[in-house]
Design an enzyme around this catalytic site. Sequence first.
Site, short mmCIF file in Angstrom:
data_model
loop_
_atom_site.label_atom_id
_atom_site.label_comp_id
_atom_site.label_asym_id
_atom_site.label_seq_id
_atom_site.Cartn_x
_atom_site.Cartn_y
_atom_site.Cartn_z
N CYS A 135 0.89 -1.14 -0.17
CA CYS A 135 0.14 -0.13 0.00
C CYS A 135 0.78 1.44 -0.02
O CYS A 135 0.91 2.11 -0.90
CB CYS A 135 -0.83 -0.09 1.15
N TYR A 139 2.11 3.31 -3.54
CA TYR A 139 1.58 4.65 -3.89
C TYR A 139 2.85 5.62 -3.84
O TYR A 139 2.71 6.67 -4.44
CB TYR A 139 0.67 5.02 -2.54
N TYR A 165 1.31 11.94 -2.37
CA TYR A 165 1.88 10.77 -2.47
C TYR A 165 3.41 10.92 -3.13
O TYR A 165 4.12 9.45 -2.88
CB TYR A 165 1.09 9.72 -3.08
N GLU A 207 -3.59 -4.27 -4.65
CA GLU A 207 -3.74 -2.88 -5.23
C GLU A 207 -4.00 -2.77 -6.71
O GLU A 207 -4.58 -1.91 -6.93
CB GLU A 207 -1.83 -2.46 -4.96
C1 LIG Z 1 -6.05 1.21 -1.86
C2 LIG Z 1 -5.02 1.91 -1.34
N1 LIG Z 1 -3.76 1.63 -1.40
C3 LIG Z 1 -2.85 2.32 -0.90
C4 LIG Z 1 -3.33 3.71 -0.36
C5 LIG Z 1 -2.15 4.48 0.35
N2 LIG Z 1 -2.35 4.69 1.60
C6 LIG Z 1 -3.28 4.49 2.51
S1 LIG Z 1 -2.78 4.53 4.27
C7 LIG Z 1 -1.45 5.04 3.85
C8 LIG Z 1 -0.43 5.00 5.10
C9 LIG Z 1 -0.18 6.40 5.59
O1 LIG Z 1 -1.46 6.78 6.21
C10 LIG Z 1 -1.15 4.89 2.58
C11 LIG Z 1 0.20 5.19 1.89
C12 LIG Z 1 -4.64 4.07 -0.42
N3 LIG Z 1 -4.80 5.16 0.02
N4 LIG Z 1 -5.65 3.28 -1.09
#
Ligand SMILES: Cc1ncc(C[n+]2csc(CCO)c2C)c(N)n1
Length: 224
Positions: A135, A139, A165, A207
Amino acid sequence: MKFSERLYEKLQPIWRKNHTHPFVQGLGDGTLDKEKFRYFMIQDYLYLIDYAKLFAIGAVKATDVETMGKFAGLLDSTLNEEMSLHRQYAKKFGITEEELENAEPAPTTLAYTHYMLHVGQNGTLADLLAALLPCMWSYWEIGKELNEIPGARDHEFYGEWIQMYSSDEFGNLAQWCINLLDELTDGKKEEELEKLEEYFLNTTRFEYLFWDMSYHLQTWPKDE
Ligand SMILES: Cc1ncc(C[n+]2csc(CCO)c2C)c(N)n1
């Protein structure tokens, strides 16, 4: 070789597939249909709620106070900063607070978040990190790549997302998780590493499915 280097090499083909998905490409060149992004924002809000719980589990599973504190900080910033930014950003797309609060997770959102929570609740801290890392890492990679496209970071609708990001602040967070996973896997048996690789691989696949779900506005089968 560090475990993260091994993951990075092994998963390049899937990452390329994620980065070239039409949803991601549309974010970069600004052509993404706003309806698709609107759908994504709502599902992503639900995703973040469960993702925050992973940080809480991280604090429980950590074995030193410094790591506990870091997870507690991540939990706080996800719930009290990132999600409120998400709500403000959602307003730009005409999404109301009620719509966010009453939204139902689509099949892929539910499968992805429940998979991570299952691994996090039943496994070790290394298991949890392997499941939550794609995740953050993917990103960050996508954010940096899209940031290189001229004009992308200034796009009226998608620019802020790209700025968030691709930021160093966000990169440091991803790097902290990568370093912790490398520390926890140092000297571990091949069997253990293969299990972690499987968790990482599965959430990397999720993802992709999340982008694809958003692109196709996935819903549950309609029977009523
Ligand atoms: C499907 C999905 N995958 C990854 C993220 C990115 N993301 C979500 S929480 C987090 C950690 C920082 O709080 C990060 C990087 C997203 N938003 N949605």
